[in-house]
Design a protein around this motif. Sequence first.
Motif, PDB file in Angstrom:
ATOM      1  N   ALA A 190     -10.362  17.883   7.715  1.00 19.10           N
ATOM      2  CA  ALA A 190     -11.259  17.033   7.817  1.00 19.10           C
ATOM      3  C   ALA A 190     -12.264  16.962   7.405  1.00 19.10           C
ATOM      4  N   GLU A 191     -13.371  17.675   8.280  1.00 20.33           N
ATOM      5  CA  GLU A 191     -14.846  18.337   8.679  1.00 20.33           C
ATOM      6  C   GLU A 191     -15.709  18.864   7.006  1.00 20.33           C
ATOM      7  N   TRP A 192     -13.588  19.697   6.169  1.00 23.61           N
ATOM      8  CA  TRP A 192     -14.174  19.790   5.071  1.00 23.61           C
ATOM      9  C   TRP A 192     -14.358  18.602   4.129  1.00 23.61           C
ATOM     10  N   PHE A 193     -13.910  17.857   4.244  1.00 21.49           N
ATOM     11  CA  PHE A 193     -13.798  17.251   3.383  1.00 21.49           C
ATOM     12  C   PHE A 193     -14.622  15.734   2.702  1.00 21.49           C
ATOM     13  N   THR A 194     -15.304  15.878   4.600  1.00 23.79           N
ATOM     14  CA  THR A 194     -16.683  15.671   4.731  1.00 23.79           C
ATOM     15  C   THR A 194     -17.404  15.886   4.466  1.00 23.79           C
ATOM     16  N   ALA A 195     -17.968  16.967   4.342  1.00 27.07           N
ATOM     17  CA  ALA A 195     -19.279  17.835   3.843  1.00 27.07           C
ATOM     18  C   ALA A 195     -18.696  17.591   2.225  1.00 27.07           C
ATOM     19  N   ASN A 196     -17.765  17.675   1.935  1.00 23.18           N
ATOM     20  CA  ASN A 196     -17.441  17.445   0.643  1.00 23.18           C
ATOM     21  C   ASN A 196     -18.150  16.130  -0.397  1.00 23.18           C
ATOM     22  N   GLY A 197     -17.942  15.325   0.497  1.00 21.25           N
ATOM     23  CA  GLY A 197     -17.928  13.679   0.517  1.00 21.25           C
ATOM     24  C   GLY A 197     -16.704  13.384  -0.081  1.00 21.25           C
ATOM     25  N   ILE A 198     -16.106  13.974   0.420  1.00 21.86           N
ATOM     26  CA  ILE A 198     -14.736  13.353  -0.318  1.00 21.86           C
ATOM     27  C   ILE A 198     -13.995  12.321   0.333  1.00 21.86           C
ATOM     28  N   THR A 199     -13.015  11.464   0.369  1.00 16.04           N
ATOM     29  CA  THR A 199     -12.867  10.188   1.339  1.00 16.04           C
ATOM     30  C   THR A 199     -11.583  10.658   2.068  1.00 16.04           C
ATOM     31  N   ALA A 200     -11.354  11.129   3.302  1.00 17.53           N
ATOM     32  CA  ALA A 200      -9.696  11.586   3.276  1.00 17.53           C
ATOM     33  C   ALA A 200      -9.174  10.658   4.689  1.00 17.53           C
ATOM     34  N   LYS A 201      -8.033  10.562   4.703  1.00 16.79           N
ATOM     35  CA  LYS A 201      -7.050   9.167   5.232  1.00 16.79           C
ATOM     36  C   LYS A 201      -6.708  10.300   6.276  1.00 16.79           C
ATOM     37  N   LEU A 202      -6.893  10.313   7.465  1.00 15.10           N
ATOM     38  CA  LEU A 202      -6.346  10.388   8.591  1.00 15.10           C
ATOM     39  C   LEU A 202      -4.395  10.159   9.154  1.00 15.10           C
ATOM     40  N   LEU A 203      -3.563  10.501   9.671  1.00 19.79           N
ATOM     41  CA  LEU A 203      -2.680   9.957   9.776  1.00 19.79           C
ATOM     42  C   LEU A 203      -1.945  10.667  10.505  1.00 19.79           C
ATOM     43  N   ASP A 204      -1.348  10.322  11.853  1.00 19.29           N
ATOM     44  CA  ASP A 204      -1.383  10.614  13.045  1.00 19.29           C
ATOM     45  C   ASP A 204      -0.084  10.656  12.922  1.00 19.29           C
ATOM     46  N   LEU A 205       0.788  11.600  12.563  1.00 21.32           N
ATOM     47  CA  LEU A 205       2.659  11.311  12.391  1.00 21.32           C
ATOM     48  C   LEU A 205       3.208  12.216  13.303  1.00 21.32           C
ATOM     49  N   ASP A 206       2.702  12.319  14.706  1.00 21.68           N
ATOM     50  CA  ASP A 206       2.794  12.691  15.589  1.00 21.68           C
ATOM     51  C   ASP A 206       4.622  11.874  16.752  1.00 21.68           C
TER      52      ASP A 206
END
Length: 239
Positions: free
Chosen positions: A26-42
């Motif tokens: 998730a941090e890598w996506f942010t650093a590359n300016g890419i929007t990532a939606k995080l879902l917790d399916l635990d």
Amino acid sequence: MSSERVIFTMSGKGGVGKTGVMVALAEWFTANGITAKLLDLDTENKARGSLKHFFNGSVTKVNIHTPAGLDAFVDHLDSGAEIILADMGAGAGQIAADWFEAMHEDVAALGVSFTALGVVTPDPASVESVLAWASRLQDRVEYVIVENATSPQSDFTYWTATEQAKKFREAFSPTILQMEFRLAELENPVRQHGIRLGDVAERKAKVEELKRASLVMRAQSYRRRLFAQFDQVKEAFLP
């Protein structure tokens, strides 16, 4: 749908480092300016150690036990994010496999790609869990396997030498990454307080013990090397 790739963790084995890899991704996506939606399916709904724990509770919780939860997941694909990061909990194997079966065909028909992220350690159970998942997923996903060193001299013989693991690698050609062993002085408080490695590296951590210069430098080093590996195999993570 604007989102084009779903990345989800596989493995029913707890404590192997799946959430840590997802946080770093998730941090890598942010650093590359890419929007990532995080879902917790635990499915265990635990407060600590889940993806929500590392993002101040801002991660969306989805209950994949229910048809409504399945619908909610599909709705999130339409949220405008390019990437969905879905973190499965330990022990969710059968439930998650059923979830995948239920939604894969319709979602794939819309052009959405899937990456299954597995984490193996020297513990044979972690390898067996990944292989069990792969037997259900087959070739409907791209595979990324992270070898997580849990000690300075981690022995991955079970993963590298057993016949079943060899057949998996031959059949599906997974992308293989390494996550180096991290000192307990850094790893334990990061997990306990739900602090991302990037926050330590950028001196944003509010926990006093994580402000030490030596730990900041280690966090910077760990993150740089892990990001470099993500960069090398970015095709497996990008839409």
